[in-house]
Design a protein around this motif. Structure first.
Motif, PDB file in Angstrom:
ATOM      1  N   SER A 244      30.370  64.359  48.440  1.00 37.30           N
ATOM      2  CA  SER A 244      30.978  64.780  49.699  1.00 37.30           C
ATOM      3  C   SER A 244      31.745  66.074  49.474  1.00 37.30           C
ATOM      4  CB  SER A 244      31.916  63.702  50.238  1.00 37.30           C
ATOM      5  OG  SER A 244      32.502  64.152  51.442  1.00 37.30           O
TER       6      SER A 244
ATOM      7  N   GLU B  49      36.075  66.930  48.860  1.00 31.59           N
ATOM      8  CA  GLU B  49      36.498  67.289  50.208  1.00 31.59           C
ATOM      9  C   GLU B  49      37.719  68.204  50.169  1.00 31.59           C
ATOM     10  OE1 GLU B  49      36.897  63.656  52.457  1.00 31.59           O
ATOM     11  OE2 GLU B  49      34.847  63.051  51.944  1.00 31.59           O
TER      12      GLU B  49
ATOM     13  N   LYS C 166      28.041  61.323  43.649  1.00 34.57           N
ATOM     14  CA  LYS C 166      28.964  60.539  44.480  1.00 34.57           C
ATOM     15  C   LYS C 166      30.420  61.003  44.348  1.00 34.57           C
ATOM     16  CE  LYS C 166      25.956  56.539  44.546  1.00 34.57           C
ATOM     17  NZ  LYS C 166      25.781  55.117  44.263  1.00 34.57           N
TER      18      LYS C 166
ATOM     19  N   VAL D  91      33.850  63.096  45.342  1.00 36.79           N
ATOM     20  CA  VAL D  91      34.531  63.558  46.544  1.00 36.79           C
ATOM     21  C   VAL D  91      35.149  64.914  46.216  1.00 36.79           C
ATOM     22  CG1 VAL D  91      36.401  63.112  48.181  1.00 36.79           C
ATOM     23  CG2 VAL D  91      35.002  61.211  47.333  1.00 36.79           C
TER      24      VAL D  91
ATOM     25  N   ILE E 165      32.744  67.882  52.213  1.00 40.30           N
ATOM     26  CA  ILE E 165      33.222  68.150  53.569  1.00 40.30           C
ATOM     27  C   ILE E 165      34.422  69.094  53.504  1.00 40.30           C
ATOM     28  CG2 ILE E 165      34.280  67.113  55.622  1.00 40.30           C
ATOM     29  CD1 ILE E 165      32.656  64.557  54.979  1.00 40.30           C
TER      30      ILE E 165
ATOM     31  N   ALA F 242      23.808  65.059  49.791  1.00 40.52           N
ATOM     32  CA  ALA F 242      25.191  65.568  49.778  1.00 40.52           C
ATOM     33  C   ALA F 242      25.628  65.935  51.194  1.00 40.52           C
ATOM     34  CB  ALA F 242      25.302  66.780  48.865  1.00 40.52           C
ATOM     35  N   ASN F 243      26.928  65.881  51.438  1.00 40.40           N
ATOM     36  CA  ASN F 243      27.468  66.213  52.752  1.00 40.40           C
ATOM     37  C   ASN F 243      28.362  67.444  52.634  1.00 40.40           C
ATOM     38  OD1 ASN F 243      28.561  66.355  55.302  1.00 40.40           O
ATOM     39  ND2 ASN F 243      29.213  64.218  55.366  1.00 40.40           N
TER      40      ASN F 243
ATOM     41  N   SER G  23      24.543  62.798  46.666  1.00 43.33           N
ATOM     42  CA  SER G  23      25.447  61.943  47.453  1.00 43.33           C
ATOM     43  C   SER G  23      26.915  62.339  47.342  1.00 43.33           C
ATOM     44  CB  SER G  23      25.267  60.469  47.088  1.00 43.33           C
ATOM     45  OG  SER G  23      23.928  60.068  47.335  1.00 43.33           O
TER      46      SER G  23
END
Length: 158
Positions: A82, A64, A60, A62, A84, A101-102, A80
């Motif tokens: 990110s 980004e 989880k 970030v 991006i 995951a994104n 999960s």
């Protein structure tokens, strides 16, 4: 707490642990964070180029717009997370867990996803055709760019 970096430029942060904290906009070039629990932390726009995150826990997180070029994320738990717009050129994701995951908009040119778990991941990445997916697993919920064939790249659908 001091985050040691192989560059010799160590970074002091005002925390006694590194999970669920903000590490945004820091220069953590070649940070030594193997097997560290970083769950829920934010690395927005952080320079993690060449960082050592082998077997770290980044659930989880970030990441980004983070620079993770040449970063060692082997056996890392990125479920999960990110990523991006992350810059992940030549990054090692071997045996990593990227479940959910994104990575939308990430540049993964030359990245290695050998044996990675890509179930439910958003893999709408740039330069995906230059990444290695040998024995990476994915499922029906994994999102690929239009026209990309993961099976031809050696990935396995489960």
């Amino acid at each position: 707490m001091i985050i040691n970096c192989a560059t010799g430029l160590n970074v002091e942060v005002p925390y006694d642990k590194l999970d669920y904290v903000s590490l945004d906009n820091l220069n953590l070039h070649r940070a030594e964070l193997e097997e560290v629990n970083l769950s829920g932390s934010s690395f927005l726009n952080t320079n993690l180029r060449g960082a050592f995150l082998f077997r770290a826990v980044l659930k989880k997180c970030v990441l980004e717009s983070a620079n993770i070029i040449f970063t060692d994320l082997r056996e890392t738990n990125l479920s999960s997370a990110s990523l991006i717009n992350a810059i992940a050129i030549s990054t090692l994701f071997e045996n990593a867990n990227l479940d959910g995951a994104n990575l939308e908009g990430a540049n993964i040119d030359g990245a290695k996803f050998k044996n990675a778990n890509l179930r439910g991941a958003n893999m709408k990445c740039f330069n995906i055709e230059n990444a290695i997916f040998e024995n990476a697993i994915f499922d029906d919920t994994t999102i690929w760019p239009v026209g990309f064939n993961a099976l031809e790249k050696g990935a396995i659908k489960v």
